[in-house]
Scaffold this active site. Structure first.
Site, PDB file in Angstrom:
ATOM      1  N   VAL A  54     -17.280  -3.680 -10.839  1.00  9.29           N
ATOM      2  CA  VAL A  54     -17.183  -4.168  -9.464  1.00  9.29           C
ATOM      3  C   VAL A  54     -17.500  -2.991  -8.539  1.00  9.29           C
ATOM      4  O   VAL A  54     -17.223  -1.828  -8.867  1.00  9.29           O
ATOM      5  CB  VAL A  54     -15.779  -4.735  -9.173  1.00  9.29           C
ATOM      6  CG1 VAL A  54     -15.668  -5.231  -7.733  1.00  9.29           C
ATOM      7  CG2 VAL A  54     -15.448  -5.857 -10.152  1.00  9.29           C
ATOM      8  N   THR A 108       0.847  -1.199   0.000  1.00  8.29           N
ATOM      9  CA  THR A 108       0.000   0.000   0.000  1.00  8.29           C
ATOM     10  C   THR A 108       0.878   1.243   0.000  1.00  8.29           C
ATOM     11  O   THR A 108       2.010   1.221   0.494  1.00  8.29           O
ATOM     12  CB  THR A 108      -0.922   0.053   1.231  1.00  8.29           C
ATOM     13  OG1 THR A 108      -0.130   0.112   2.423  1.00  8.29           O
ATOM     14  CG2 THR A 108      -1.822  -1.175   1.296  1.00  8.29           C
ATOM     15  N   THR A 118     -16.567  -0.761  -6.459  1.00  7.74           N
ATOM     16  CA  THR A 118     -15.420  -0.052  -5.899  1.00  7.74           C
ATOM     17  C   THR A 118     -15.670   1.456  -5.993  1.00  7.74           C
ATOM     18  O   THR A 118     -16.671   1.906  -6.555  1.00  7.74           O
ATOM     19  CB  THR A 118     -14.136  -0.397  -6.666  1.00  7.74           C
ATOM     20  OG1 THR A 118     -14.289   0.043  -8.039  1.00  7.74           O
ATOM     21  CG2 THR A 118     -13.877  -1.896  -6.650  1.00  7.74           C
ATOM     22  N   TYR A 175      -7.363   5.803 -18.768  1.00  8.84           N
ATOM     23  CA  TYR A 175      -7.381   4.532 -18.044  1.00  8.84           C
ATOM     24  C   TYR A 175      -7.489   3.372 -19.028  1.00  8.84           C
ATOM     25  O   TYR A 175      -6.768   2.373 -18.916  1.00  8.84           O
ATOM     26  CB  TYR A 175      -8.560   4.531 -17.075  1.00  8.84           C
ATOM     27  CG  TYR A 175      -8.784   3.236 -16.331  1.00  8.84           C
ATOM     28  CD1 TYR A 175      -8.044   2.925 -15.205  1.00  8.84           C
ATOM     29  CD2 TYR A 175      -9.774   2.337 -16.747  1.00  8.84           C
ATOM     30  CE1 TYR A 175      -8.265   1.745 -14.503  1.00  8.84           C
ATOM     31  CE2 TYR A 175     -10.000   1.159 -16.058  1.00  8.84           C
ATOM     32  CZ  TYR A 175      -9.245   0.866 -14.936  1.00  8.84           C
ATOM     33  OH  TYR A 175      -9.476  -0.312 -14.264  1.00  8.84           O
ATOM     34  N   ASP A 187       4.679   2.086  -3.179  1.00 12.81           N
ATOM     35  CA  ASP A 187       4.183   2.867  -4.300  1.00 12.81           C
ATOM     36  C   ASP A 187       4.853   2.287  -5.543  1.00 12.81           C
ATOM     37  O   ASP A 187       6.087   2.314  -5.657  1.00 12.81           O
ATOM     38  CB  ASP A 187       4.569   4.335  -4.102  1.00 12.81           C
ATOM     39  CG  ASP A 187       4.148   5.234  -5.250  1.00 12.81           C
ATOM     40  OD1 ASP A 187       3.825   4.715  -6.338  1.00 12.81           O
ATOM     41  OD2 ASP A 187       4.158   6.465  -5.060  1.00 12.81           O
ATOM     42  N   ASN A 201      -2.458  -5.346  -8.598  1.00 10.58           N
ATOM     43  CA  ASN A 201      -3.806  -4.801  -8.477  1.00 10.58           C
ATOM     44  C   ASN A 201      -3.810  -3.281  -8.363  1.00 10.58           C
ATOM     45  O   ASN A 201      -4.811  -2.647  -8.699  1.00 10.58           O
ATOM     46  CB  ASN A 201      -4.492  -5.411  -7.249  1.00 10.58           C
ATOM     47  CG  ASN A 201      -5.786  -4.726  -6.912  1.00 10.58           C
ATOM     48  OD1 ASN A 201      -6.782  -4.886  -7.608  1.00 10.58           O
ATOM     49  ND2 ASN A 201      -5.786  -3.923  -5.857  1.00 10.58           N
ATOM     50  N   LYS A 252      -4.775   0.297 -19.603  1.00 11.67           N
ATOM     51  CA  LYS A 252      -5.141  -1.105 -19.406  1.00 11.67           C
ATOM     52  C   LYS A 252      -4.925  -1.917 -20.683  1.00 11.67           C
ATOM     53  O   LYS A 252      -4.566  -3.096 -20.622  1.00 11.67           O
ATOM     54  CB  LYS A 252      -6.588  -1.218 -18.929  1.00 11.67           C
ATOM     55  CG  LYS A 252      -6.811  -0.724 -17.508  1.00 11.67           C
ATOM     56  CD  LYS A 252      -6.014  -1.552 -16.495  1.00 11.67           C
ATOM     57  CE  LYS A 252      -6.319  -1.159 -15.066  1.00 11.67           C
ATOM     58  NZ  LYS A 252      -5.581  -1.964 -14.069  1.00 11.67           N
TER      59      LYS A 252
END
Length: 239
Positions: free
Chosen positions: A172, A37, A174, A139, A54, A77, A143
């Site tokens: 999802v 994290t 989130t 984004y 990071d 992830n 991806k």
């Protein structure tokens, strides 16, 4: 490939799918899970080892490699997602820095450990890697690049015994999708499906109903046929 008794590293582990992947790994009897994290993170289970990580920070990546040592599964992830219209190159660079180059650098750093363990790389991508969603254009581009990287790694690492999985997630529940009025699955459900796909050795994992609609025809698709053809070319080259 069983999750039980494996050592796993999950990036972006403090929320969303990342946090669910940590919790599901514990249920499956993982030996140890390193939780990467950006901000400090604690967990009551002693099998969870927090890592300040990071994925854009080379020093933190090197420190993580030194702390982890042996590793069976690397789950990429961590990611950023912002709505944009491709008018700001800075936004595109930010997405690429985390979602593509961060993933690339982490894989390169941990690859020797994964070769030793004959382990696996799991890249949590998105359906937008296959067809861009214009409201999150940068984004989507990042991806798509990460999916291409995943396919190349799969071909190059096949001879070294390292398996490479692409998780093609749909909606999802989130922070990224919470405001969208569309059907969404829980992060817990997605995490269970991701590990099930790894255990089944599904090269592409479709962890929700929206993405699962692609799964039935995926292995016979033109895209998969081209990937196999290109990978065979790599395998045929002299070592």
């Amino acid at each position: 490939m069983k999750i039980e008794n494996k050592t796993i590293l999950v990036t972006g582990a403090n929320r969303g799918i990342g946090r669910a992947l940590v919790e599901e790994a514990l249920k499956l009897g993982v030996k140890r899970v390193y939780a990467g994290t950006r901000t400090p993170f604690t967990h009551p289970d002693p099998r969870v080892i927090p890592l300040t990580l990071d994925v854009t920070n080379e020093e933190q990546i090197r420190a993580a490699v030194a702390k982890v040592g042996s590793l069976d599964i690397l789950i990429n992830n961590a990611g950023v997602a912002h709505y944009d219209n491709l008018s700001d190159r800075t936004m595109l660079n930010r997405h690429l820095a985390v979602n593509f180059f961060g993933m690339y650098d982490l894989i390169q750093a941990f690859l020797p450990a994964l070769v030793r363990s004959q382990g696996a790389i799991v890249n949590n991508l998105s359906m937008v890697a296959l067809a861009s969603f214009p409201p999150i254009a940068s984004y989507s581009i990042s991806k798509a690049a990460a999916f291409s990287l995943t396919q190349s790694l799969r071909a190059f690492l096949a001879g070294q015994g390292v398996r490479v999985f692409a998780v093609l997630t749909g909606p999802v529940d989130t922070d990224m999708n919470r405001g969208l009025d569309i059907p969404k699955v829980s992060t817990e459900s997605a995490a269970r499906a991701i590990y099930a796909g790894v255990e089944n050795e599904d090269e592409e994992i479709f962890p929700d109903p929206a993405s699962a609609s692609l799964s039935e025809s995926w292995n016979g698709s033109a895209m998969k046929a081209m990937e196999r053809q290109n990978a065979a070319f790599v395998a045929a080259q002299p070592a």
